[in-house]
Design an enzyme around this catalytic site. Sequence first.
Site, short mmCIF file in Angstrom:
data_model
loop_
_atom_site.label_atom_id
_atom_site.label_comp_id
_atom_site.label_asym_id
_atom_site.label_seq_id
_atom_site.Cartn_x
_atom_site.Cartn_y
_atom_site.Cartn_z
N HIS A 163 15.22 -0.79 -84.97
CA HIS A 163 14.04 -1.25 -84.24
C HIS A 163 14.20 -2.76 -84.07
O HIS A 163 14.75 -3.42 -84.97
CB HIS A 163 12.74 -1.07 -85.03
CG HIS A 163 12.40 0.33 -85.41
ND1 HIS A 163 12.92 0.93 -86.52
CD2 HIS A 163 11.52 1.21 -84.87
CE1 HIS A 163 12.39 2.15 -86.64
NE2 HIS A 163 11.55 2.35 -85.65
N ASP A 179 13.24 -4.67 -87.14
CA ASP A 179 14.04 -4.49 -88.36
C ASP A 179 15.07 -5.60 -88.48
O ASP A 179 15.36 -6.06 -89.57
CB ASP A 179 14.92 -3.22 -88.35
CG ASP A 179 14.19 -1.95 -88.08
OD1 ASP A 179 13.00 -1.88 -88.39
OD2 ASP A 179 14.83 -1.00 -87.55
N ASP A 189 17.65 12.96 -85.85
CA ASP A 189 17.34 12.08 -86.97
C ASP A 189 17.49 12.93 -88.22
O ASP A 189 16.67 13.82 -88.51
CB ASP A 189 15.93 11.47 -86.85
CG ASP A 189 16.00 10.08 -86.22
OD1 ASP A 189 17.09 9.67 -85.78
OD2 ASP A 189 14.96 9.39 -86.19
C1 XUL Z 1 9.09 7.68 -88.04
C2 XUL Z 1 10.44 7.73 -87.51
C3 XUL Z 1 10.93 6.50 -86.87
C4 XUL Z 1 11.72 6.72 -85.63
C5 XUL Z 1 12.10 5.47 -84.91
O1 XUL Z 1 8.69 8.81 -88.70
O2 XUL Z 1 11.12 8.73 -87.62
O3 XUL Z 1 11.67 5.80 -87.81
O4 XUL Z 1 12.89 7.42 -85.90
O5 XUL Z 1 11.01 4.72 -84.53
CO CO Z 2 13.02 9.20 -86.94
#
Ligand code: XUL
Ligand code: CO
Length: 459
Positions: free
Chosen positions: A121, A124, A316
């Site tokens: 981000h 960050d 993710d």
């Molecule tokens: C929040 C989340 C974030 C996103 C990026 O739950 O997963 O970290 O991946 O903004």
């Molecule tokens: Co995420």
Amino acid sequence: MLFGLVFKTVPVLHPGFFPMPKTHFPRVRRIAYEGPKSTNALAFRHYNPDEVIAGKTMREHMRFSIAYWHAFRGTGSDPFGSATIVRSWEKGSDPVSIAKTRMDAAFEFFQKIRAPFWCFHDRDIAPEGRSLAESNKHLDKIVAHAKDLQKATGVKLLWGTANLFSNPRFMCGAATNPDAHVFAYAAAQVKKALDVTKQLGGENYVFWGGREGYETLLNTHLKREQDHLATFLHLAVDYAKSIGFKGQFLIEPKPKEPTKHQYDFDVASGIAFLRTYGLEQHFKFNIETNHATLAGHTFQHEIEVAAAQGLLGSIDANTGDLLLGWDTDQFNTDVKELTLAMVSILKAGGLGSGGFNFDAKLRRPSIDPEDLFHAHIGGMDAYALAFKLARQILAEGKFERFVKERYASFDSGYGKDIEKRRIGFRELNQLVLKKLGEPKPRSGKQEYLENLLNTYLHG
Ligand code: XUL
Ligand code: CO
């Protein structure tokens, strides 16, 4: 002979490797692949980045990425206590120079853990200033540093994103804020985040909903907020086009937390949203395991729903705790869950420009720098093993054959006519009354299939 010995002791380095001037992880060497029998806790047992499978290296297949916010901004703090994880490089009074040193440590980690990608981000990597202009100035300095480090190490940017949720100005959302001023601020911030993502060669750009949702309808105009969110995404698409950013846009659904009702609840509601607002050709999904389970789905379900519409983008990689109702962002070592997910990902043709980003954090008491390595080694090995098992499952085709056979009645005759919409209720009514009669029940064979799955996992 001597030459041979000397040669063997020279480490094999990733192309473009450039030694860091100072080591921030003196106790850990670059993680090596030692095979499944290795007992070395700081070695890979399944992930061999250089192993070639079906014409591609494992590095290329897995496209592992490190999440900057957890790995380098995570402190172990929770609502009940302050930071437990204090890193040696977090020293000094100038936040920009701390950010630079932190980034040196991060790239040393990326190299040692052998991750080809990272994600961040905007906030960050660089400290927020007193104004947007000052924040942008800080960001520019750090992005220039990141560009040098990317060049020196060969590590690439999987995706960038903007933090539109931490600053109090976003307490009622960013794109869905009732105040147009906040919408404008968020737009300006995303403009800059897109600029820097492009500068760093980012292959994707992610929108996680942040605080795009609501707590109570007593103060919320739901339809206007959803319209505004769609407008925001259209403006982002337009701006990206205008600067020639070619990366894939990704939506990351999450059903709740921080708000009670998040607008991007899950993949299915995300698809409806994208289609409603004519955004479906511009976005795919970044699916997070813990978000899937918070929505009451399995990880594999979310992957299948996205893949069914050609909208699977990236992952993710993490997991939740099934006993807790919030986003615990843990490292996933559940090979069974990951194998099932991998089967669906491989069947869908892979992730394209996406990858597996470890959006996962250390537990509060895991305070040693080595823990960062153990965590990622575990995640990478579990995914690599799952990848190999999934390939074996698909190569043998037993489940696929079973499923194909289960639907075989739709392959010909009136079944095919149904799929092709060549037959209506009247004809089907006549068929049942005159010819077919009562259907013969057939077993779904779930237990048989679960046992079959276990033969791959446990022999
Ligand atoms: C929040 C989340 C974030 C996103 C990026 O739950 O997963 O970290 O991946 O903004
Ligand atoms: Co995420």
